[in-house]
Design a protein around this motif. Structure first.
Motif, PDB file in Angstrom:
ATOM      1  N   THR A 192       9.379  -4.560   1.071  1.00  0.00           N
ATOM      2  CA  THR A 192       9.394  -3.097   0.919  1.00  0.00           C
ATOM      3  C   THR A 192      10.523  -2.674  -0.004  1.00  0.00           C
ATOM      4  O   THR A 192      10.342  -1.871  -0.927  1.00  0.00           O
ATOM      5  CB  THR A 192       9.600  -2.405   2.292  1.00  0.00           C
ATOM      6  N   GLN A 193      11.719  -3.215   0.250  1.00  0.00           N
ATOM      7  CA  GLN A 193      12.882  -2.876  -0.571  1.00  0.00           C
ATOM      8  C   GLN A 193      12.705  -3.346  -2.009  1.00  0.00           C
ATOM      9  O   GLN A 193      13.002  -2.611  -2.962  1.00  0.00           O
ATOM     10  CB  GLN A 193      14.154  -3.514   0.024  1.00  0.00           C
ATOM     11  N   TRP A 194      12.219  -4.558  -2.180  1.00  0.00           N
ATOM     12  CA  TRP A 194      12.070  -5.130  -3.522  1.00  0.00           C
ATOM     13  C   TRP A 194      11.086  -4.325  -4.361  1.00  0.00           C
ATOM     14  O   TRP A 194      11.302  -4.088  -5.556  1.00  0.00           O
ATOM     15  CB  TRP A 194      11.656  -6.593  -3.431  1.00  0.00           C
ATOM     16  N   GLU A 195       9.999  -3.874  -3.746  1.00  0.00           N
ATOM     17  CA  GLU A 195       9.018  -3.076  -4.474  1.00  0.00           C
ATOM     18  C   GLU A 195       9.624  -1.779  -5.008  1.00  0.00           C
ATOM     19  O   GLU A 195       9.369  -1.388  -6.138  1.00  0.00           O
ATOM     20  CB  GLU A 195       7.820  -2.757  -3.562  1.00  0.00           C
TER      21      GLU A 195
ATOM     22  N   LEU B 264       3.677   0.783   2.780  1.00  0.00           N
ATOM     23  CA  LEU B 264       3.266  -0.053   3.906  1.00  0.00           C
ATOM     24  C   LEU B 264       3.020  -1.463   3.395  1.00  0.00           C
ATOM     25  O   LEU B 264       2.349  -1.650   2.385  1.00  0.00           O
ATOM     26  CB  LEU B 264       1.986   0.509   4.542  1.00  0.00           C
ATOM     27  N   ILE B 265       3.577  -2.447   4.101  1.00  0.00           N
ATOM     28  CA  ILE B 265       3.351  -3.854   3.761  1.00  0.00           C
ATOM     29  C   ILE B 265       2.398  -4.454   4.779  1.00  0.00           C
ATOM     30  O   ILE B 265       2.615  -4.366   5.989  1.00  0.00           O
ATOM     31  CB  ILE B 265       4.678  -4.657   3.755  1.00  0.00           C
ATOM     32  N   GLN B 266       1.309  -5.047   4.292  1.00  0.00           N
ATOM     33  CA  GLN B 266       0.305  -5.688   5.148  1.00  0.00           C
ATOM     34  C   GLN B 266       0.110  -7.149   4.732  1.00  0.00           C
ATOM     35  O   GLN B 266       0.482  -7.551   3.632  1.00  0.00           O
ATOM     36  CB  GLN B 266      -1.042  -4.972   5.027  1.00  0.00           C
ATOM     37  N   ILE B 267      -0.487  -7.908   5.639  1.00  0.00           N
ATOM     38  CA  ILE B 267      -0.831  -9.286   5.310  1.00  0.00           C
ATOM     39  C   ILE B 267      -2.261  -9.568   5.766  1.00  0.00           C
ATOM     40  O   ILE B 267      -2.680  -9.138   6.848  1.00  0.00           O
ATOM     41  CB  ILE B 267       0.155 -10.285   5.959  1.00  0.00           C
ATOM     42  N   ASP B 268      -3.013 -10.251   4.918  1.00  0.00           N
ATOM     43  CA  ASP B 268      -4.353 -10.734   5.245  1.00  0.00           C
ATOM     44  C   ASP B 268      -4.178 -12.161   5.751  1.00  0.00           C
ATOM     45  O   ASP B 268      -3.851 -13.067   4.979  1.00  0.00           O
ATOM     46  CB  ASP B 268      -5.229 -10.697   3.986  1.00  0.00           C
TER      47      ASP B 268
ATOM     48  N   LYS C 106       0.840  -1.201   0.000  1.00  0.00           N
ATOM     49  CA  LYS C 106       0.000   0.000   0.000  1.00  0.00           C
ATOM     50  C   LYS C 106       0.877   1.253   0.000  1.00  0.00           C
ATOM     51  O   LYS C 106       1.789   1.387   0.822  1.00  0.00           O
ATOM     52  CB  LYS C 106      -0.894  -0.006   1.247  1.00  0.00           C
ATOM     53  N   GLU C 107       0.619   2.172  -0.952  1.00  0.00           N
ATOM     54  CA  GLU C 107       1.308   3.457  -0.934  1.00  0.00           C
ATOM     55  C   GLU C 107       0.486   4.427  -0.092  1.00  0.00           C
ATOM     56  O   GLU C 107      -0.709   4.614  -0.334  1.00  0.00           O
ATOM     57  CB  GLU C 107       1.504   4.003  -2.349  1.00  0.00           C
ATOM     58  N   LEU C 108       1.124   5.024   0.900  1.00  0.00           N
ATOM     59  CA  LEU C 108       0.421   5.857   1.859  1.00  0.00           C
ATOM     60  C   LEU C 108       0.317   7.305   1.401  1.00  0.00           C
ATOM     61  O   LEU C 108       1.275   7.878   0.883  1.00  0.00           O
ATOM     62  CB  LEU C 108       1.139   5.818   3.215  1.00  0.00           C
ATOM     63  N   GLY C 109      -0.876   7.870   1.636  1.00  0.00           N
ATOM     64  CA  GLY C 109      -1.081   9.298   1.415  1.00  0.00           C
ATOM     65  C   GLY C 109      -0.977  10.024   2.739  1.00  0.00           C
ATOM     66  O   GLY C 109      -0.722   9.415   3.790  1.00  0.00           O
TER      67      GLY C 109
ATOM     68  N   ILE D 278      13.790   0.391 -11.377  1.00  0.00           N
ATOM     69  CA  ILE D 278      14.104  -0.187 -12.691  1.00  0.00           C
ATOM     70  C   ILE D 278      13.087   0.290 -13.725  1.00  0.00           C
ATOM     71  O   ILE D 278      13.446   0.733 -14.820  1.00  0.00           O
ATOM     72  CB  ILE D 278      14.126  -1.728 -12.617  1.00  0.00           C
ATOM     73  N   LYS D 279      11.816   0.212 -13.362  1.00  0.00           N
ATOM     74  CA  LYS D 279      10.729   0.577 -14.272  1.00  0.00           C
ATOM     75  C   LYS D 279      10.791   2.048 -14.681  1.00  0.00           C
ATOM     76  O   LYS D 279      10.450   2.409 -15.818  1.00  0.00           O
ATOM     77  CB  LYS D 279       9.384   0.282 -13.605  1.00  0.00           C
ATOM     78  N   ASN D 280      11.260   2.904 -13.761  1.00  0.00           N
ATOM     79  CA  ASN D 280      11.264   4.346 -14.022  1.00  0.00           C
ATOM     80  C   ASN D 280      12.663   4.890 -14.343  1.00  0.00           C
ATOM     81  O   ASN D 280      12.906   6.091 -14.250  1.00  0.00           O
ATOM     82  CB  ASN D 280      10.658   5.083 -12.823  1.00  0.00           C
ATOM     83  N   ASN D 281      13.551   3.980 -14.720  1.00  0.00           N
ATOM     84  CA  ASN D 281      14.888   4.343 -15.234  1.00  0.00           C
ATOM     85  C   ASN D 281      15.777   5.101 -14.255  1.00  0.00           C
ATOM     86  O   ASN D 281      16.591   5.939 -14.655  1.00  0.00           O
ATOM     87  CB  ASN D 281      14.744   5.162 -16.531  1.00  0.00           C
ATOM     88  N   PHE D 282      15.635   4.803 -12.965  1.00  0.00           N
ATOM     89  CA  PHE D 282      16.593   5.337 -11.997  1.00  0.00           C
ATOM     90  C   PHE D 282      17.881   4.531 -12.109  1.00  0.00           C
ATOM     91  O   PHE D 282      17.849   3.324 -12.337  1.00  0.00           O
ATOM     92  CB  PHE D 282      16.038   5.243 -10.572  1.00  0.00           C
TER      93      PHE D 282
END
Length: 341
Positions: free
Chosen positions: A267-270, A163-167, A115-118, A276-280
């Protein structure tokens, strides 16, 4: 590197600071000192920016020294960095330490929520950070500080809070399904063993039995968590800054009781995938200690980051440039304060 230009700049900036009632200038150049590898060992024939330090000290900049720990300075002097340029997700994952890759793959297998937090969700981030700070004995800024940070930098998409959550219901369903599959595999192997007394088959049975035992322990742990904390668990959270061609992992926290679920790895992997996707070009894990002794109290932080592969960056450090005599009074008072402490 340009001593003539540096001399001119220093002279003029001192005039400006003095005119505006300042008594010293603090700088912390984003310049690496000497080239190091993943283990912090100096690379033979690598770059050496000692001449930059020499140029600054000639102009009366006061170097804080080659510190090993951040508590001696305001900014980190040692960092751990992963190059992303021209790399694929598969490459990055393959080059990680096996134990790190295994933990990441396990989190993917169990469908954790990312989840990306606002601004209105930052209470989750702050609560987890507060828990981590109490455990590791570090101070924490207010929730307002992080909300202000978000409001300033989110305008240009320069900050991300994850934020990383688990159901637990979903998690338990997957675990029970895996046990069913392993039990079927075990039955098959036992039938195979009746017809062929193979050493390899016996080893396979032992491995499956270990997997089943591991799954049972996970189920027991998950049921305990569910009973105590409810179905949805917040596992781990982190704050990242994006600037230029770099992502900087600035701050994070995890609940100690849920560390076995490895949310901190996901969290780190995401964010690595985002990079990578955004060419950093660089993924900066940020601060580590410059002491690489395994017995060092901060070695665990470095070892966690090291598992993702990369290399150590040693910066040239911080400098003060005195502008008026008040700087020397200020420095003396600081020393006296530290002695009293």
């Amino acid at each position: 590197n340009d001593y003539e230009l540096l001399t001119f700049f220093t002279k003029e900036i001192k005039k400006y600071v003095k005119k505006n009632n300042g008594f010293y200038i603090k700088i912390d150049p984003y310049v690496a000192y000497k080239q190091r590898d993943i283990d912090g060992i100096l690379i033979k024939g690598g770059f050496n920016n000692q001449p930059i330090i020499d140029n600054l000290t000639k102009l009366n900049y006061k170097h804080y020294g080659f510190t090993l720990y951040q508590d001696k300075t305001e900014q980190v002097r040692w960092m751990f960095v992963l190059n992303l340029e021209n790399k694929t997700e598969e490459q990055i994952l393959k080059e990680m330490k096996q134990s790190t890759r295994t933990r990441i793959n396990k989190t993917l297998k169990y469908n954790y929520r990312i989840k990306e937090l606002g601004e209105n969700d930052l209470e989750h981030f702050h609560e987890i950070l507060k828990s981590t700070g109490e455990r590791r004995n570090f101070g924490l800024q207010s929730l307002k500080y992080f909300k202000d940070f978000y409001n300033i930098y989110s305008k240009n998409n320069m900050v991300k809070f994850l934020l990383i959550q688990i159901d637990l219901d979903e998690y338990l369903k997957i675990l029970n399904s895996n046990i069913e599959e392993d039990n079927k595999k075990k039955e098959y192997l036992h039938d195979k063993l009746k017809n062929n007394d193979s050493k390899n088959t016996k080893m396979e049975i032992n491995n499956v039995e270990k997997d089943i035992e591991d799954l049972k322990q996970k189920i027991e742990e998950a049921e305990k968590f569910k009973k105590e904390y409810g179905n949805i668990l917040d596992l781990s959270t982190a704050m990242f800054i994006t600037y230029g061609d770099e992502i900087i992992y600035l701050s994070s926290g995890s609940y100690e009781e849920f560390m076995t679920l490895n949310g901190q790895y996901l969290t780190q992997w995401e964010m690595i995938k985002y990079g990578i996707k955004n060419n950093f070009k660089r993924y900066n894990f940020y601060g580590i200690s410059g002491n690489f002794d395994t017995k060092d109290s901060q070695y665990g932080i470095y070892n966690f980051k090291r598992g993702f592969n990369g290399y150590v960056v040693e910066l040239i450090g911080e400098f003060d440039l005195p502008v008026t005599y008040h700087y020397y009074i200020y420095s003396l008072l600081k020393k006296l304060k530290n002695i009293i402490k």
